[in-house]
Scaffold this active site. Structure first.
Site, PDB file in Angstrom:
ATOM      1  N   ARG A   9       0.858  -1.178   0.000  1.00  0.00           N
ATOM      2  CA  ARG A   9       0.000   0.000   0.000  1.00  0.00           C
ATOM      3  C   ARG A   9       0.897   1.232   0.000  1.00  0.00           C
ATOM      4  NH1 ARG A   9      -5.204   0.314   3.934  1.00  0.00           N
ATOM      5  NH2 ARG A   9      -5.440  -1.769   3.073  1.00  0.00           N
TER       6      ARG A   9
ATOM      7  N   SER B 230      -8.391   0.596   0.108  1.00  0.00           N
ATOM      8  CA  SER B 230      -9.422   0.628   1.134  1.00  0.00           C
ATOM      9  C   SER B 230      -9.814   2.058   1.477  1.00  0.00           C
ATOM     10  CB  SER B 230      -8.957  -0.156   2.361  1.00  0.00           C
ATOM     11  OG  SER B 230      -9.985  -0.296   3.302  1.00  0.00           O
TER      12      SER B 230
ATOM     13  N   ASP C  99     -13.903   0.277  -0.064  1.00  0.00           N
ATOM     14  CA  ASP C  99     -13.882  -1.060  -0.670  1.00  0.00           C
ATOM     15  C   ASP C  99     -14.880  -2.001  -0.009  1.00  0.00           C
ATOM     16  OD1 ASP C  99     -12.329  -1.240   1.676  1.00  0.00           O
ATOM     17  OD2 ASP C  99     -11.208  -2.955   0.892  1.00  0.00           O
TER      18      ASP C  99
ATOM     19  N   ASP D 145     -15.346  -3.408   2.849  1.00  0.00           N
ATOM     20  CA  ASP D 145     -15.047  -4.547   3.725  1.00  0.00           C
ATOM     21  C   ASP D 145     -15.268  -4.203   5.196  1.00  0.00           C
ATOM     22  OD1 ASP D 145     -12.812  -2.930   4.078  1.00  0.00           O
ATOM     23  OD2 ASP D 145     -11.351  -4.560   3.914  1.00  0.00           O
ATOM     24  N   ARG D 146     -15.606  -2.949   5.475  1.00  0.00           N
ATOM     25  CA  ARG D 146     -15.842  -2.552   6.868  1.00  0.00           C
ATOM     26  C   ARG D 146     -17.202  -1.856   6.973  1.00  0.00           C
ATOM     27  NH1 ARG D 146     -10.915   0.162   9.694  1.00  0.00           N
ATOM     28  NH2 ARG D 146     -11.286   1.865   8.250  1.00  0.00           N
TER      29      ARG D 146
ATOM     30  N   THR E  31      -3.412  -8.825  15.844  1.00  0.00           N
ATOM     31  CA  THR E  31      -4.165  -7.783  15.166  1.00  0.00           C
ATOM     32  C   THR E  31      -4.208  -8.032  13.664  1.00  0.00           C
ATOM     33  OG1 THR E  31      -3.359  -6.250  16.828  1.00  0.00           O
ATOM     34  CG2 THR E  31      -4.362  -5.297  14.886  1.00  0.00           C
TER      35      THR E  31
ATOM     36  N   GLU F 160     -12.758  -7.123  14.631  1.00  0.00           N
ATOM     37  CA  GLU F 160     -11.699  -6.274  15.152  1.00  0.00           C
ATOM     38  C   GLU F 160     -12.277  -4.883  15.379  1.00  0.00           C
ATOM     39  OE1 GLU F 160      -8.512  -6.085  12.366  1.00  0.00           O
ATOM     40  OE2 GLU F 160      -9.685  -5.085  10.812  1.00  0.00           O
TER      41      GLU F 160
ATOM     42  N   LYS G 258     -12.868  -9.676   6.787  1.00  0.00           N
ATOM     43  CA  LYS G 258     -13.942  -8.759   7.151  1.00  0.00           C
ATOM     44  C   LYS G 258     -14.799  -8.465   5.918  1.00  0.00           C
ATOM     45  CE  LYS G 258     -10.670  -4.869   7.016  1.00  0.00           C
ATOM     46  NZ  LYS G 258      -9.447  -5.680   6.875  1.00  0.00           N
TER      47      LYS G 258
END
Length: 613
Positions: free
Chosen positions: A62, A164, A323, A325-326, A401, A425, A439
């Site tokens: 990233r 993300s 994106d 995913d959260r 994590t 998380e 996720k």
């Protein structure tokens, strides 16, 4: 002065890096940018582009888009994919029979001509040049669709091109292994080595046109979208109630990819479609209405959502990151104010909901089945699932994590015949279905929608149910934040001071009156709670992470971020059931946090920038 056709900077290694780049790069925009920097003698900028290569790790890559080895661009995408392809050829025998999947988000970068779709097409060309079948999504998709496709089609690997929730100039390259979970060690190191062994682009790697005509290229979108929704529907438990529900919700995709997919997931649950924030529902790589496209940053990202909800009489706002995913959730309070739930609070609600629905479905089989049920959470997340598990009889496990650890552990448990109901998380990431070992903000949105409709049918709000959970299982009050720090020496100084607090190899025994009961250091592998003083969880010397437990039930973890220049801290006060004096608990946690910031961060605070909401 010119050296080998390149103006010399006086730095041989930099000159060589620039020369090699101009030999390899076929993107006219990034190549021209490098030539312009050389011509202008802009050594500082050249060093930023070529000084340090992006490090491939368990999070993949990233970085900002632009020219050079430190940036995301056509050449670094090709080099990375060549290395990944060679690594897969070495470790997976039937790679050319099973193939890989590649997805992408909607990011683009005008100066370099880079787009996530173009990066994905280059990655596909690399694999196809080696005879590997590629399932390349024809349109942008949520990140969870890539691990879903890996698992569903039993593919060898997956790649998602996305940054993300990072700022608009960034992009990323996220990798999944054949088990459907993000890669963990030793794959990261093996892939990183393979990348360095395959830096020169293969001739066919640039040939997107030929790859697009290849029989090895498939578009999985329609099939995977349908199959994904069918899998998600298995977690719909109150369809008739959903059909009757009059609950109004607002959803925002924050200029990302989530709108279409969340709308379809709600339809699959027979839920009333959420109102969409018009200004944010379509992908826009400029993210024009927000400073940071990250719902985790707080209510500021949801200003337009709150305004729409107020106009339409909606009580809850759901938000995905770009994106998808959260997931974030906010609820309007009787006072008229909006309450933004923390990731831990939504985790408590979704964990409670998933267990209640599973328990109801089991009926008389519940007692026999519950011993094989698991929930997971990262070590910096709330311990509320542990409290629920202790009372209800299922298993709770803590992981390092990041969802890479939860996804891989979930896969191990599933392969043992266990039931993994939920994982989360605190950074608003939730896995509500084992069909996606990562996720997933799309399935989480639909499942949250059903939970909200159910609670409304009982004349209960989300906030009221959260209080009921804490009343039954014990209050878990959390406070998380971070400092921005660009200086690696400062970071090292802070953590080394904590490891040598009262002399060499000693950790703090107290923090301004709060007694420290145990210390776990997952950088060095030390854990004072273990008989041999060795941590049970995996350790990593490349990242900093220390957890302090306090005699009053407080827990504090200080760690560095893997993707951002941040030192994060996570604190929680866990109270026993029956202690419902929230004001007193919050005051005690506030005092503990102040003590930690003053005592543990103080000597380096001049080089730290506090979070600004």
């Amino acid at each position: 002065m010119e050296k080998n056709g390149v103006d010399s900077t006086g730095d041989v290694s930099l000159d060589n890096a620039v020369k090699q780049w101009l030999e390899f790069d076929k993107n006219s925009k990034t190549a021209a940018c490098v030539r312009d920097l050389v011509k202008a003698g802009n050594v500082d900028e050249l060093r930023k582009c070529f000084g340090t290569r992006m490090e491939f790790g368990t999070a993949g890559l990233r970085a900002a888009m632009g020219p050079g080895v430190s940036r995301m661009n056509d050449l670094t995408i090709i080099q990375t994919t060549q290395g990944f392809c060679c690594y897969l050829e070495k470790h997976i025998e039937d790679l050319k029979q099973r193939g890989v999947v590649i997805g992408f988000d909607a990011r683009q970068h005008e100066p370099s001509g880079s787009t996530s779709k173009h990066f994905a097409s280059l990655a596909a060309a690399v694999f196809i040049s080696r005879g590997v079948p590629v399932h390349l999504f024809s349109v942008f998709t949520p990140t969870p669709y890539v691990p879903f496709t890996v698992s569903h089609l039993r593919l060898c690997a997956g790649i998602m091109v996305t940054a993300s929730h990072n700022p608009k100039q960034d992009n990323g390259y996220k990798v999944y292994w054949e088990n459907g979970a993000q890669i963990i060690s030793p794959h990261d190191k093996g892939i990183a080595s393979a990348i360095m062994e395959n830096l020169e682009p293969w001739a066919e790697s640039w040939d997107i046109s030929s790859a697009s005509q290849s029989e090895l290229l498939k578009d999985p979108y329609e099939d995977m979208h349908r199959e994904y929704l069918q899998c998600v529907q298995q977690h719909c438990f109150h369809r008739e109630l959903n059909k009757r529900s009059s609950v109004k919700l607002v959803h925002t995709s924050v200029h990302g990819v989530g709108h279409v997919f969340v709308q379809d997931a709600f339809k699959a649950f027979d839920l009333r479609p959420p109102y969409a924030v018009e200004e944010q529902k379509d992908p826009d790589p400029e993210f024009p209405t927000v400073v940071y496209p990250n719902p985790e940053e707080g209510a500021g990202v949801l200003t337009l959502s709150f305004a729409l909800a107020d106009r339409e009489g909606a009580s809850v706002v759901l938000a995905n990151d770009p994106d998808a995913d959260r997931l974030a959730l906010a609820e309007k309070q009787p006072s008229g104010e909006w309450r933004m739930l923390s990731g831990n609070e939504l985790g408590a609600l979704l964990g409670w909901w998933m267990f209640q629905c599973w328990k109801e479905k089991q009926g008389e089989k519940f007692r026999a089945s519950v011993k094989d049920v698991y929930m997971l959470a990262s070590t910096v997340s709330s311990k509320i699932l542990r409290a629920i598990a202790l009372k209800e009889g299922f298993h709770f496990e803590e992981t390092l994590t990041g969802f890479k650890w939860m996804g891989n552990r979930a896969k191990q448990l599933l392969d043992q015949g266990k039931t993994v109901l939920f994982a989360f998380e605190e950074a608003i990431g939730y896995m509500c279905s084992p069909a996606v070992l990562d996720k997933d903000g799309v399935s989480a949105a639909a499942i949250a929608g059903e939970m909200i409709s159910y609670l409304a049918s009982k004349n209960t709000s989300v906030s009221q149910q959260l209080k009921a959970i804490y009343d039954e299982y014990g209050y878990h009050i959390t406070q998380n934040s971070y400092f921005i720090c660009h200086n690696q020496d400062t970071i090292k100084q802070l953590f080394e001071r904590l490891r040598n607090y009262d002399g060499e190899n000693t950790y703090p025994k107290e923090c301004r009156g709060f007694a420290v009961s145990s210390v776990r250091d997952l950088t060095t592998g030390y854990d004072s709670n273990q008989p041999d003083l060795k941590a049970v969880l995996p350790t990593s010397k490349s990242s900093q992470m220390i957890t302090f437990s306090f005699a009053n039930g407080g827990v504090a973890t200080i760690r560095t971020s893997g993707t951002e220049p941040k030192i994060k801290y996570y604190t929680e006060l866990c109270a026993a059931p029956g202690n419902s004096d929230v004001t007193q608990l919050k005051a005690e946690l506030d005092t503990l946090v102040d003590a930690i910031v003053e005592n543990f961060f103080q000597p380096t605070k001049n080089n730290l920038i506090p979070r600004s909401d």
